[in-house]
Scaffold this active site. Structure first.
Site, mmCIF file in Angstrom:
data_model
loop_
_atom_site.group_PDB
_atom_site.id
_atom_site.type_symbol
_atom_site.label_atom_id
_atom_site.label_comp_id
_atom_site.label_asym_id
_atom_site.label_seq_id
_atom_site.Cartn_x
_atom_site.Cartn_y
_atom_site.Cartn_z
ATOM 1 N N GLU A 129 0.806 -1.232 0.000
ATOM 2 C CA GLU A 129 0.000 0.000 0.000
ATOM 3 C C GLU A 129 0.829 1.267 0.000
ATOM 4 O OE1 GLU A 129 -1.051 -2.621 1.475
ATOM 5 O OE2 GLU A 129 -3.149 -2.808 0.877
ATOM 6 N N HIS A 198 -10.454 -5.050 10.575
ATOM 7 C CA HIS A 198 -11.016 -4.773 9.248
ATOM 8 C C HIS A 198 -12.305 -3.973 9.305
ATOM 9 C CE1 HIS A 198 -8.180 -7.959 8.316
ATOM 10 N NE2 HIS A 198 -8.287 -7.653 7.043
#
Lengths: 399, 424
Positions: A129, A198
């Site tokens: 990322e 998450h």
């Protein structure tokens, strides 16, 4: 037979989007395309309805039904169409992220785009990322218009330095020499059963930073219009989607189907008019607020439900105008309470002209101040439910 | 077209009849018979010092060697069959230009040091003196239409990429005439195709690869030079970038300016492998002397050719040295010895090296170079004068430049009653 046919259509419209139908001889072939948010695998189902000529089924009836069917669009499809149209419109636009190309998108939001546009414009990245977010920002600085997808915004934390320090602040630090026309998008907030790492909502974190625009659509129309605006915007935009909303269909007006349909960033929308209390929300919670409002309406309480659409810049004026009418305010969000979106709204109301119109303290309905648990019963009780909203409205009105 | 110049007895130089250089001694001893050259008239010709020396030694500009070839050190290679050439041709004009630019950077940094100690410059100030050959050598190996990004030791690059000394110094002092209107400071200077000036160690490397991606995407045959230091070389995001740049064959030259110390930590204490040119693993690499401007130039040309031919990224490690500490708050002697600094200054100074080469080969005169020094000093003085007298940015500018191409908006001040205006 026709009645059965009609009812079947109504039933299917709730969950299905019919793409095409073919009338062949005496048989009508309906091809349905179904995507469920629980199960991302699309499947084709062919239903063959037998019609006898004696029943005089009019072609126009079928047309009308299909018109209704075609205007139901899921949030996922709206996002897909928006990206497709913007990719077509401007060659500098491209999409990069994990699994966006050959996998058709981790949540199928970019389905079909790689087949249409190829490797140059739809780029699969390795699971890095910080690296690919930085690459996207650099490409934006050098004249392209990237859409950088984070599989979820939880992973954007690994790249948050690039979003804030490299993207958001650059136009200011360079005193206007260097702009960064980039969109960071992906699902944000709680999903279903994905547990603590998450499920975080990043609206407050990104909403904190000057130089960023932060957008949080609710409906399919929001998704389409705001994503197009975000891609056309010359500034860094953080586009917070919601996984649980991807499969939800909404009616789309004729106007919203236009290729140049844009929703301005920074303007909220009143989803439901009301006189007794203002309920401000964003993203998936808007659905719950509307459901709560429907229940409360039966008891004579009319809620004005405002869909923020944009977190930053916040449309404080819309909220103030509403509060000055209703004299009561609650905010509803999925994120944590401390230093959150609701906290900012309440502070602005305190500091602004609407304060004098409040008949009761404004309150926030938020997620519970804990990391997200896994077990269903615990998870359900970690985010606001319709009953929590109803309870808070009643408490505020009686206070 | 050549007119033989009357030869003069000059015991310092060997005389070679043939115009072709085939003698490989040290660069100081090569001379070529000079054809007529036509240098642009320089004020140096008119000063009494030069006039006197002209009278004394009767040397005219026709005497100067127009160009010479120098041996340069061989580069260490990683995953490369061949490296850059072992010889570099330097013309007189080029030599003077490199000298001037390096001297400008040197004097500019020393002036910044002075102003910082006078508290006219504040905050961070990372000085580049000692490393001038890197900035100048790289720029001469690429075009202005190429792209470059570096970290915070960026004043030298801001200059080579088209910034003026005035703008740079005014930015350091935080004035409205600064290159970022006073809003960026030492670490955030930008010009066309120069993306700063970046404060977060290592973050500029993925950005640079992104710029290279744009070059490839747009098909404009441009490349991006992406610089970082030995301290940053251990950053994870750099390895992420190596991976993607290599996968996608981005036209990116990664350059590690190894000045032996990441802030106060020497390379041996920070890196398990100090062969930074090999750290790209699957990316071919070069290690070279970053104090020799010709070495840097040839390597950069080689690397640029590599990228432009579509072979993907390449890595260069420039071995260099900074005379100052990491920043102005660091005296620079707690983690290294004064003797070490002195040794580098006397043996490997980039400006001295170029000067010696040019003088030994009769490519310039001492007076001429002194004249350049005087001009540079004057330019720096003027710039410093501007930087100290230019007013600070107006308060109306406080909230501007938040968004590009947006209608004017309101920004909250320090209290709810203060609404400030922001325009793009």
């Amino acid at each position: 037979m026709y009645m059965y046919y009609g009812i079947t259509m109504v039933f299917f419209t709730v969950f299905w989007v019919c793409h095409i139908y073919i009338y062949i001889n005496n048989m009508t072939l309906f091809i349905f395309y179904h995507v469920s948010y629980q199960n991302v695998t699309p499947f084709l189902c062919i239903i063959i309805a037998l019609h006898s000529v004696e029943y005089h089924v009019l072609p126009c009836d079928i047309c009308i039904i299909n018109c209704i069917l075609l205007l139901q669009v899921t949030v996922r499809d709206a996002l897909n169409q928006a990206m497709d149209e913007e990719l077509e419109r401007d060659e500098r636009v491209f999409l990069l992220g994990e699994e966006v190309a050959q996998y058709d998108g981790a949540y199928k939001v970019s389905r079909g785009l790689w087949k249409k546009y190829g490797d140059k414009r739809i780029i699969d990245t390795p699971i890095t990322e910080m690296g690919f977010a930085g690459i996207a920002v650099g490409a934006a600085m050098a004249g392209l218009r990237p859409i950088c997808e984070f599989m979820t915004f939880n992973f954007s934390m690994q790249a948050i330095d690039q979003v804030i320090n490299s993207a958001a602040k650059t136009y200011y630090m360079s005193a206007g020499r260097q702009s960064v026309p980039i969109v960071f998008r992906g699902p944000n907030g709680a999903s279903a059963g994905v547990a603590a790492q998450h499920s975080q909502c990043f609206a407050a974190w990104y909403g904190h930073c000057p130089g960023l625009k932060v957008v949080s659509p609710w409906s399919a129309e929001d998704a389409r219009g705001l994503l197009k605006s975000a891609i056309r915007d010359d500034n860094p935009v953080v586009f917070l989607e919601n996984e649980l909303m991807y499969g939800v269909p909404f009616e789309m007006s004729e106007e919203s189907q236009s290729k140049d349909f844009l929703i301005p960033i920074g303007k909220a929308k009143i989803e439901r008019q009301g006189n007794h209390i203002t309920v401000v929300s964003h993203s998936r919670m808007v659905s719950l607020c509307l459901d709560a409002a429907a229940v409360l309406a039966k008891e004579g309480i009319e809620c004005e439900v405002i869909n923020m659409r944009t977190i930053r810049p916040l449309d404080a004026e819309a909220i103030e105008t509403s509060v000055m009418k209703t004299n009561h305010l609650i905010t509803v969000e999925g994120g944590w309470p401390q230093f959150g979106v609701g906290g900012e709204i309440l502070a602005r109301i305190m500091e602004g002209p609407a304060f004098n119109y409040l008949d009761a303290p404004a309150v926030r309905v938020t997620g519970v101040d804990i990391p997200m648990p896994y077990a269903k019963i615990l998870e359900d009780n970690s985010v606001p439910q319709i009953k929590d909203i109803i309870f808070s409205v009643k408490k505020t009105l009686n206070a | 077209m050549f007119t033989l110049v009357t030869e003069r007895e000059n015991p310092t130089f060997e005389k070679i009849i043939s115009p072709i250089i085939d003698v490989p001694p040290s660069p100081a001893l090569i001379t070529v018979k000079s054809p007529i050259i036509n240098p642009s008239p320089s004020p140096a010709q008119l000063t009494p010092a030069v006039a006197n020396s002209m009278v004394v030694s009767a040397r005219t500009y026709a005497d100067f060697t127009p160009q010479a070839t120098f041996d340069i050190k061989k580069c260490d290679l990683h995953k490369l069959e061949e490296g850059p050439p072992l010889q570099a041709v330097l013309t007189r004009e080029e030599g003077l230009q490199y000298y001037r630019t390096m001297q400008t950077i040197r004097r500019m940094e020393l002036k910044a040091d002075q102003l910082y100690k006078q508290k006219i410059i504040r905050g961070f100030c990372h000085l580049y003196d000692g490393q001038e050959a890197c900035a100048v050598g790289i720029e001469t190996g690429i075009n202005l239409s190429d792209h470059l990004i570096t970290a915070y030791r960026a004043h030298g690059y801001t200059l080579t990429r088209g910034g003026t000394v005035r703008e740079i110094m005014a930015e350091l002092t935080g004035r409205r005439g600064g290159i970022a209107k006073g809003k960026g400071g030492s670490m955030h200077m930008y010009t066309k195709h120069f993306y700063g000036g970046n404060g977060i160690v290592g973050a500029q490397v993925p950005l640079g690869a992104g710029v290279a991606l744009a070059c490839k995407y747009l098909g404009n045959n441009e490349i991006c030079v992406c610089l970082y230091g030995d301290g940053a070389a251990n950053q994870g995001q750099i390895f992420e970038t190596y991976n993607m740049a290599s996968l996608w064959k981005l036209p990116c030259i990664f350059i590690c300016e190894n000045n032996k110390y990441g802030m106060g930590t020497s390379v041996e204490r920070a890196a398990a492998s100090t062969d930074y040119y090999k750290r790209g693993d699957f990316i071919p690499g070069l290690r070279l002397d970053g104090m020799d401007v010709l070495c840097v130039r040839e390597a950069t040309k080689f690397a640029a050719e590599h990228c432009r031919s579509g072979k993907g990224p390449i890595l260069m490690e420039l071995q260099t040295y900074r005379y100052h500490g990491h920043s102005m708050s660091d005296p620079g002697v707690s983690y290294r010895t004064r003797e070490e600094i002195q040794e580098v200054r006397s043996k490997s100074d980039p400006i001295s090296m170029l000067k010696d080469r040019m003088l030994s080969n009769n490519m310039a005169s001492v007076e001429e170079l002194k004249e350049i020094d005087v001009e540079v000093r004057k330019e720096i003085e003027d710039a410093a004068q501007f930087a100290t007298t230019d007013p600070e940015p107006p308060l109306d500018d406080l909230c501007n430049h938040i968004f590009y191409n947006d209608p004017p908006m309101e920004v909250r001040g320090t209290n709810p009653w203060t609404k400030l205006k922001s325009v793009s």
